[in-house]
Motif scaffolding. Structure first.
Motif, PDB file in Angstrom:
ATOM      1  N   VAL A  90       0.847  -1.199   0.000  1.00 30.71           N
ATOM      2  CA  VAL A  90       0.000   0.000   0.000  1.00 30.71           C
ATOM      3  C   VAL A  90       0.881   1.246   0.000  1.00 30.71           C
ATOM      4  CG1 VAL A  90      -1.597   1.361   1.427  1.00 30.71           C
ATOM      5  CG2 VAL A  90      -2.009  -1.088   1.070  1.00 30.71           C
ATOM      6  N   PHE A  91       1.875   1.270   0.865  1.00 30.81           N
ATOM      7  CA  PHE A  91       2.764   2.422   0.984  1.00 30.81           C
ATOM      8  C   PHE A  91       3.484   2.691  -0.336  1.00 30.81           C
ATOM      9  CE2 PHE A  91       6.648   4.391   3.100  1.00 30.81           C
ATOM     10  CZ  PHE A  91       6.017   5.599   3.321  1.00 30.81           C
ATOM     11  N   LYS A  92       4.005   1.648  -0.959  1.00 25.83           N
ATOM     12  CA  LYS A  92       4.720   1.802  -2.229  1.00 25.83           C
ATOM     13  C   LYS A  92       3.797   2.307  -3.328  1.00 25.83           C
ATOM     14  CE  LYS A  92       8.257  -1.715  -1.419  1.00 25.83           C
ATOM     15  NZ  LYS A  92       8.785  -3.017  -1.820  1.00 25.83           N
ATOM     16  N   LYS A  93       2.588   1.760  -3.397  1.00 24.01           N
ATOM     17  CA  LYS A  93       1.645   2.182  -4.443  1.00 24.01           C
ATOM     18  C   LYS A  93       1.209   3.629  -4.245  1.00 24.01           C
ATOM     19  CE  LYS A  93       0.005  -2.364  -5.812  1.00 24.01           C
ATOM     20  NZ  LYS A  93       0.277  -2.305  -7.241  1.00 24.01           N
ATOM     21  N   LEU A  94       1.016   4.052  -3.002  1.00 20.72           N
ATOM     22  CA  LEU A  94       0.672   5.452  -2.750  1.00 20.72           C
ATOM     23  C   LEU A  94       1.823   6.381  -3.131  1.00 20.72           C
ATOM     24  CD1 LEU A  94      -1.282   5.230   0.600  1.00 20.72           C
ATOM     25  CD2 LEU A  94      -2.152   6.067  -1.587  1.00 20.72           C
ATOM     26  N   ARG A  95       3.032   5.951  -2.843  1.00 21.90           N
ATOM     27  CA  ARG A  95       4.195   6.756  -3.221  1.00 21.90           C
ATOM     28  C   ARG A  95       4.238   6.949  -4.736  1.00 21.90           C
ATOM     29  NH1 ARG A  95      10.326   4.790  -3.524  1.00 21.90           N
ATOM     30  NH2 ARG A  95       9.169   3.232  -4.633  1.00 21.90           N
ATOM     31  N   VAL A  96       3.971   5.878  -5.485  1.00 21.30           N
ATOM     32  CA  VAL A  96       3.984   5.964  -6.942  1.00 21.30           C
ATOM     33  C   VAL A  96       2.818   6.807  -7.444  1.00 21.30           C
ATOM     34  CG1 VAL A  96       3.729   4.610  -9.068  1.00 21.30           C
ATOM     35  CG2 VAL A  96       5.244   3.798  -7.256  1.00 21.30           C
ATOM     36  N   ALA A  97       1.609   6.535  -6.940  1.00 21.18           N
ATOM     37  CA  ALA A  97       0.406   7.242  -7.404  1.00 21.18           C
ATOM     38  C   ALA A  97       0.500   8.736  -7.175  1.00 21.18           C
ATOM     39  CB  ALA A  97      -0.830   6.681  -6.710  1.00 21.18           C
ATOM     40  N   LEU A  98       1.067   9.137  -6.048  1.00 19.94           N
ATOM     41  CA  LEU A  98       1.138  10.553  -5.691  1.00 19.94           C
ATOM     42  C   LEU A  98       2.471  11.188  -6.049  1.00 19.94           C
ATOM     43  CD1 LEU A  98      -0.618  10.236  -2.232  1.00 19.94           C
ATOM     44  CD2 LEU A  98      -1.641  10.853  -4.431  1.00 19.94           C
ATOM     45  N   GLU A  99       3.352  10.390  -6.683  1.00 22.33           N
ATOM     46  CA  GLU A  99       4.661  10.854  -7.136  1.00 22.33           C
ATOM     47  C   GLU A  99       5.438  11.531  -6.002  1.00 22.33           C
ATOM     48  OE1 GLU A  99       4.781  12.615 -11.123  1.00 22.33           O
ATOM     49  OE2 GLU A  99       2.636  12.133 -11.299  1.00 22.33           O
ATOM     50  N   LEU A 100       5.517  10.825  -4.889  1.00 23.92           N
ATOM     51  CA  LEU A 100       6.179  11.357  -3.700  1.00 23.92           C
ATOM     52  C   LEU A 100       7.651  10.969  -3.663  1.00 23.92           C
ATOM     53  CD1 LEU A 100       3.441  10.503  -1.069  1.00 23.92           C
ATOM     54  CD2 LEU A 100       3.902  12.737  -2.097  1.00 23.92           C
ATOM     55  N   LYS A 101       8.482  11.910  -3.330  1.00 24.20           N
ATOM     56  CA  LYS A 101       9.906  11.671  -3.096  1.00 24.20           C
ATOM     57  C   LYS A 101      10.095  11.413  -1.602  1.00 24.20           C
ATOM     58  CE  LYS A 101      11.178  13.178  -7.289  1.00 24.20           C
ATOM     59  NZ  LYS A 101      10.200  12.536  -8.128  1.00 24.20           N
ATOM     60  N   ALA A 102      11.261  10.924  -1.234  1.00 27.08           N
ATOM     61  CA  ALA A 102      11.544  10.626   0.168  1.00 27.08           C
ATOM     62  C   ALA A 102      11.332  11.857   1.053  1.00 27.08           C
ATOM     63  CB  ALA A 102      12.965  10.097   0.317  1.00 27.08           C
ATOM     64  N   GLU A 103      11.759  13.020   0.594  1.00 23.99           N
ATOM     65  CA  GLU A 103      11.603  14.240   1.379  1.00 23.99           C
ATOM     66  C   GLU A 103      10.133  14.580   1.579  1.00 23.99           C
ATOM     67  OE1 GLU A 103      13.638  14.028  -1.366  1.00 23.99           O
ATOM     68  OE2 GLU A 103      15.461  13.795  -0.188  1.00 23.99           O
ATOM     69  N   ASP A 104       9.303  14.341   0.549  1.00 22.64           N
ATOM     70  CA  ASP A 104       7.867  14.593   0.663  1.00 22.64           C
ATOM     71  C   ASP A 104       7.248  13.694   1.733  1.00 22.64           C
ATOM     72  OD1 ASP A 104       8.100  16.331  -1.557  1.00 22.64           O
ATOM     73  OD2 ASP A 104       7.686  14.691  -2.958  1.00 22.64           O
ATOM     74  N   ILE A 105       7.656  12.436   1.737  1.00 21.78           N
ATOM     75  CA  ILE A 105       7.119  11.479   2.709  1.00 21.78           C
ATOM     76  C   ILE A 105       7.555  11.856   4.118  1.00 21.78           C
ATOM     77  CG2 ILE A 105       7.162   9.064   3.450  1.00 21.78           C
ATOM     78  CD1 ILE A 105       7.479   8.362   0.418  1.00 21.78           C
ATOM     79  N   LEU A 106       8.818  12.250   4.267  1.00 14.27           N
ATOM     80  CA  LEU A 106       9.311  12.676   5.579  1.00 14.27           C
ATOM     81  C   LEU A 106       8.540  13.901   6.075  1.00 14.27           C
ATOM     82  CD1 LEU A 106      13.147  12.142   5.048  1.00 14.27           C
ATOM     83  CD2 LEU A 106      11.596  10.739   6.428  1.00 14.27           C
ATOM     84  N   ASP A 107       8.207  14.811   5.165  1.00 12.79           N
ATOM     85  CA  ASP A 107       7.423  15.995   5.527  1.00 12.79           C
ATOM     86  C   ASP A 107       6.015  15.601   5.980  1.00 12.79           C
ATOM     87  OD1 ASP A 107       9.571  17.624   4.898  1.00 12.79           O
ATOM     88  OD2 ASP A 107       8.778  18.215   2.930  1.00 12.79           O
ATOM     89  N   LEU A 108       5.401  14.644   5.262  1.00 15.54           N
ATOM     90  CA  LEU A 108       4.062  14.186   5.641  1.00 15.54           C
ATOM     91  C   LEU A 108       4.076  13.539   7.023  1.00 15.54           C
ATOM     92  CD1 LEU A 108       2.804  12.653   2.274  1.00 15.54           C
ATOM     93  CD2 LEU A 108       2.018  14.762   3.358  1.00 15.54           C
TER      94      LEU A 108
END
Length: 164
Positions: A90-108
């Motif tokens: 789920v986490f990987k698919k959301l990262r791909v779908a929302l085009e998130l970079k590592a920094e974006d995820i850390l911010d979230l």
């Protein structure tokens, strides 16, 4: 966290309407009607509750990827050979779908008050069997989805606490 919880939280965070969610299932090759969808959103204690299968939640996320990014060039993405925990998928698919970079995820995650370091994050994206692979726990996924909701629905501000 159950798949139903994950579906409800994604739907809320991304403000996805019922008909749009049903169409995302369709894009992910999962046939579902409105009554079935509402049963997936129901709480466990409700009479019309139905458990969301791994295939359904992954199909929904595949549909979200197709809607946001379009079809993949070349061969379709291979399914993982080893059984990977659903939270990681789920986490990987959301990262791909929302085009998130590592920094974006850390911010979230920081928005949700959950501080992690980049090496901890990258370990979640490794293949099972890799010496630095780590399973994504419920708390991690819950905080990620909370940060996503805060960013998308509350303009990136932390929600007020009960004491405010």
């Amino acid at each position: 966290m159950t798949n139903n919880d994950i579906l409800r939280r994604i739907r809320y965070a991304l403000d996805i309407k019922d008909k749009d969610a049903i169409s995302l299932f369709g894009l992910g090759n999962v046939t579902i009607n409105e009554a079935q969808f509402l049963a997936l959103l129901a709480k466990e204690e409700d009479a019309n509750y139905h458990s969301c299968s791994n295939e359904q939640i992954l199909g929904f996320l595949d549909g979200l990827i197709l809607k946001n990014r379009g079809p993949r060039d070349g061969d379709p993405a291979p399914r993982p050979e080893q059984a990977e925990p659903i939270n990681n998928q789920v986490f990987k698919k959301l990262r791909v779908a929302l085009e998130l970079k590592a920094e974006d995820i850390l911010d979230l995650l920081a928005l949700a008050g959950f501080e992690v370091r980049k090496p901890e994050l990258t370990s979640l994206f490794r293949k099972p069997g890799h010496k630095h692979y780590q399973a994504c726990g419920d708390q991690f996924l819950r905080n990620f989805l909370q940060g996503l909701a805060l960013q998308r629905r509350h303009g990136g501000e932390q929600a007020p606490t009960a004491t405010e």
